[in-house]
Design a protein around this motif. Sequence first.
Motif, PDB file in Angstrom:
ATOM      1  N   HIS A 100       9.397   1.770  10.514  1.00 26.65           N
ATOM      2  CA  HIS A 100      10.312   1.910  11.659  1.00 26.65           C
ATOM      3  C   HIS A 100      10.058   3.257  12.359  1.00 26.65           C
ATOM      4  O   HIS A 100       9.761   4.257  11.705  1.00 26.65           O
ATOM      5  CB  HIS A 100      11.760   1.844  11.164  1.00 26.65           C
ATOM      6  CG  HIS A 100      12.761   1.617  12.250  1.00 26.65           C
ATOM      7  ND1 HIS A 100      13.213   2.638  13.055  1.00 26.65           N
ATOM      8  CD2 HIS A 100      13.396   0.495  12.667  1.00 26.65           C
ATOM      9  CE1 HIS A 100      14.083   2.156  13.921  1.00 26.65           C
ATOM     10  NE2 HIS A 100      14.220   0.859  13.704  1.00 26.65           N
ATOM     11  N   PRO A 101      10.164   3.296  13.710  1.00 20.87           N
ATOM     12  CA  PRO A 101       9.950   4.576  14.415  1.00 20.87           C
ATOM     13  C   PRO A 101      10.850   5.702  13.926  1.00 20.87           C
ATOM     14  O   PRO A 101      10.448   6.871  13.939  1.00 20.87           O
ATOM     15  CB  PRO A 101      10.256   4.213  15.875  1.00 20.87           C
ATOM     16  CG  PRO A 101       9.965   2.749  15.982  1.00 20.87           C
ATOM     17  CD  PRO A 101      10.339   2.170  14.650  1.00 20.87           C
ATOM     18  N   GLU A 147       0.828  -1.203   0.000  1.00 22.00           N
ATOM     19  CA  GLU A 147       0.000   0.000   0.000  1.00 22.00           C
ATOM     20  C   GLU A 147       0.866   1.258   0.000  1.00 22.00           C
ATOM     21  O   GLU A 147       0.526   2.257  -0.641  1.00 22.00           O
ATOM     22  CB  GLU A 147      -0.930  -0.002   1.223  1.00 22.00           C
ATOM     23  CG  GLU A 147      -2.017  -1.060   1.173  1.00 22.00           C
ATOM     24  CD  GLU A 147      -2.947  -0.855  -0.019  1.00 22.00           C
ATOM     25  OE1 GLU A 147      -3.222   0.314  -0.375  1.00 22.00           O
ATOM     26  OE2 GLU A 147      -3.394  -1.854  -0.610  1.00 22.00           O
ATOM     27  N   LEU A 148       1.977   1.210   0.705  1.00 22.23           N
ATOM     28  CA  LEU A 148       2.887   2.353   0.668  1.00 22.23           C
ATOM     29  C   LEU A 148       3.521   2.500  -0.710  1.00 22.23           C
ATOM     30  O   LEU A 148       3.747   3.625  -1.173  1.00 22.23           O
ATOM     31  CB  LEU A 148       3.981   2.186   1.728  1.00 22.23           C
ATOM     32  CG  LEU A 148       3.550   2.383   3.190  1.00 22.23           C
ATOM     33  CD1 LEU A 148       4.723   2.138   4.119  1.00 22.23           C
ATOM     34  CD2 LEU A 148       2.997   3.785   3.407  1.00 22.23           C
ATOM     35  N   VAL A 149       3.816   1.366  -1.360  1.00 17.37           N
ATOM     36  CA  VAL A 149       4.360   1.425  -2.717  1.00 17.37           C
ATOM     37  C   VAL A 149       3.361   2.113  -3.648  1.00 17.37           C
ATOM     38  O   VAL A 149       3.737   2.935  -4.495  1.00 17.37           O
ATOM     39  CB  VAL A 149       4.701   0.010  -3.218  1.00 17.37           C
ATOM     40  CG1 VAL A 149       5.137   0.043  -4.672  1.00 17.37           C
ATOM     41  CG2 VAL A 149       5.798  -0.609  -2.355  1.00 17.37           C
ATOM     42  N   LYS A 150       2.088   1.792  -3.492  1.00 16.43           N
ATOM     43  CA  LYS A 150       1.051   2.411  -4.323  1.00 16.43           C
ATOM     44  C   LYS A 150       0.967   3.921  -4.044  1.00 16.43           C
ATOM     45  O   LYS A 150       0.824   4.725  -4.983  1.00 16.43           O
ATOM     46  CB  LYS A 150      -0.298   1.744  -4.040  1.00 16.43           C
ATOM     47  CG  LYS A 150      -1.397   2.178  -4.987  1.00 16.43           C
ATOM     48  CD  LYS A 150      -2.719   1.523  -4.610  1.00 16.43           C
ATOM     49  CE  LYS A 150      -2.635   0.021  -4.757  1.00 16.43           C
ATOM     50  NZ  LYS A 150      -3.952  -0.636  -4.502  1.00 16.43           N
ATOM     51  N   LEU A 151       1.062   4.309  -2.778  1.00 19.83           N
ATOM     52  CA  LEU A 151       1.028   5.737  -2.453  1.00 19.83           C
ATOM     53  C   LEU A 151       2.259   6.458  -3.003  1.00 19.83           C
ATOM     54  O   LEU A 151       2.163   7.606  -3.449  1.00 19.83           O
ATOM     55  CB  LEU A 151       0.950   5.923  -0.939  1.00 19.83           C
ATOM     56  CG  LEU A 151      -0.353   5.489  -0.264  1.00 19.83           C
ATOM     57  CD1 LEU A 151      -0.259   5.635   1.244  1.00 19.83           C
ATOM     58  CD2 LEU A 151      -1.534   6.296  -0.791  1.00 19.83           C
ATOM     59  N   VAL A 152       3.408   5.788  -2.989  1.00 23.10           N
ATOM     60  CA  VAL A 152       4.602   6.390  -3.587  1.00 23.10           C
ATOM     61  C   VAL A 152       4.393   6.617  -5.070  1.00 23.10           C
ATOM     62  O   VAL A 152       4.780   7.650  -5.636  1.00 23.10           O
ATOM     63  CB  VAL A 152       5.839   5.484  -3.334  1.00 23.10           C
ATOM     64  CG1 VAL A 152       7.025   5.953  -4.159  1.00 23.10           C
ATOM     65  CG2 VAL A 152       6.204   5.479  -1.857  1.00 23.10           C
ATOM     66  N   VAL A 156      -0.210   7.104   8.152  1.00 24.41           N
ATOM     67  CA  VAL A 156      -0.141   6.007   7.187  1.00 24.41           C
ATOM     68  C   VAL A 156       1.145   5.209   7.379  1.00 24.41           C
ATOM     69  O   VAL A 156       1.149   3.977   7.242  1.00 24.41           O
ATOM     70  CB  VAL A 156      -0.266   6.548   5.749  1.00 24.41           C
ATOM     71  CG1 VAL A 156       0.986   7.299   5.326  1.00 24.41           C
ATOM     72  CG2 VAL A 156      -0.554   5.413   4.767  1.00 24.41           C
ATOM     73  N   ALA A 157       2.265   5.853   7.725  1.00 27.08           N
ATOM     74  CA  ALA A 157       3.507   5.119   7.960  1.00 27.08           C
ATOM     75  C   ALA A 157       3.387   4.241   9.208  1.00 27.08           C
ATOM     76  O   ALA A 157       3.874   3.100   9.219  1.00 27.08           O
ATOM     77  CB  ALA A 157       4.677   6.097   8.110  1.00 27.08           C
ATOM     78  N   CYS A 189      11.159  10.835  10.941  1.00 24.76           N
ATOM     79  CA  CYS A 189      11.618  11.616   9.781  1.00 24.76           C
ATOM     80  C   CYS A 189      10.449  12.340   9.126  1.00 24.76           C
ATOM     81  O   CYS A 189      10.564  13.498   8.714  1.00 24.76           O
ATOM     82  CB  CYS A 189      12.298  10.697   8.766  1.00 24.76           C
ATOM     83  SG  CYS A 189      13.889  10.031   9.302  1.00 24.76           S
ATOM     84  N   ILE A 190       9.312  11.653   9.014  1.00 24.21           N
ATOM     85  CA  ILE A 190       8.123  12.272   8.423  1.00 24.21           C
ATOM     86  C   ILE A 190       7.593  13.382   9.325  1.00 24.21           C
ATOM     87  O   ILE A 190       7.232  14.470   8.867  1.00 24.21           O
ATOM     88  CB  ILE A 190       7.044  11.205   8.176  1.00 24.21           C
ATOM     89  CG1 ILE A 190       7.566  10.130   7.210  1.00 24.21           C
ATOM     90  CG2 ILE A 190       5.770  11.837   7.634  1.00 24.21           C
ATOM     91  CD1 ILE A 190       6.631   8.948   7.065  1.00 24.21           C
TER      92      ILE A 190
END
Length: 503
Positions: free
Chosen positions: A386-387, A308-313, A379-380, A392-393
């Motif tokens: 990872h924390p 799902e993160l790949v799709k958001l990227v 979402v992360a 970072c976000i």
Amino acid sequence: MLEIERMADWLAIVASLLGGGVAAGAAFYIVGRRVQRGAAEAAARAAAVESARLLEEARQRMVLAAKEELLRAREAGDEEVARRRREIDRREQGLEERVAALEERDRGLERRGRVLEERERALAATELEARARLERIAGLTAQEAKQELLRRLEDEARGEAAALARDLKEQAKRNADKEAQKILALAIQRLAAEHTAESTVSAVALPSDEMKGRIIGREGRNIRAFEAATGVDVIIDDTPDTVVVSCFDPVRREVGRLALERLIADGRIHPGRIEEVVDKARGEVDASIVEAGEQAIYETGIKGMHPELVKLVGRMKYRTSYGQNILDHSKEVAWLAGIMAAELKLDAQLAKRGALLHDIGKVLTHEHDGTHVQLGVEVATKYGEHPVVVNCIAAHHDDVAHESPVSVIVQAADAVSGSRPGARREAFETYVKRLTQLPGVEKVFAIQAGREVRVVVTPTAIDDGKAGELSEQIARKIERELQYPGQIKVVVIRETRAVDFAR
């Protein structure tokens, strides 16, 4: 006994010779046997007496041997006891000598102790006399002199410590600035990325102007069906052989552009065909989003990211920020962060991961409530990042504190990518012109891709107190009238110059 037997035998022979008859012979025989038996018993008694005598002699000899052995053992024991007694006497004599030596040593120590005590008393008296003499000369008591000495030593130590700390701080700052500049320069030099500013329109080439009429259709039904199916605006003007597709949503604009190109190439343009081609174009765009995400993951060398993160990227390919494509910007930030993390011996994988996902919330801002930072953190966290990546976000716009050096690196890489010349369109240029209309404002500059506004004021019209009020007024005005990610720094500059000439 042998003689008696021979006699009995001779009597028997004589009796038989004399002819006394059988009876006389038997009688003589019986008498001879009795005599023989008596002789045998006498011999047995003599043998028993001899045996008893021999046993008694043997017993006496054994008793004498035992007495002799016992006597020898007793003599040996007496000798051993005497030897041990002599050894004990020798040891006791040695102990007595050692005790005497220790007592003599103790008496010597006592004498030395008395001498030392006398010397200490003499030294103490001398010290008291010297202290009294110093007090009379200096006019200070010993306690006051001690306090004065400690105060001076403390002042000197503080001064030296402050100078040392200042030197160390300046040296560390110089080294840190030099090393940071070196790392940033190295990262920038090693990465050369292309930058394009995308607008809200896409131009579609036509084979001829006759195609414009077919796109419009009878009484405009084709263009209305197309705009309803795609959600875009189709602008047909006097520009030759060109149709413009306009939409603020890049995904819908891409679907409209792709569908319009397919319809033009096919030539069959009517409402039914339009819906079919638009559905196919939408599926192709969705597939290209996933492909773009996978390609970005591959190019940055990141592993194990949630689908799902790949799709958001991939969706970041169709989003822009200040005219800069978010996907290209995020990949550039990932490369820069990875290079800087490697130079600092940090985890390059975490740095690239956090950099690639730092703006992931911007693809969700039109679907959910909240800032892109908040949405990115949500979402992360949801997909198990990872924390450090989550921080970072959260911290790349200083909304929260940095919890690791990696998040600081990601923020620096984001600033480098966003501030490259030509990376972002100066969106504030038209707005800052209006700020010059404020009283006392002389010039306004938007720098750092619009993240900082510098206001130069007239020193005769704005004093120092009003400069602070003006910066707050402009900041509140920007908050009310503009929409922007992160924060904008407002700096009011007031300069006073005194000029004269020597003639």
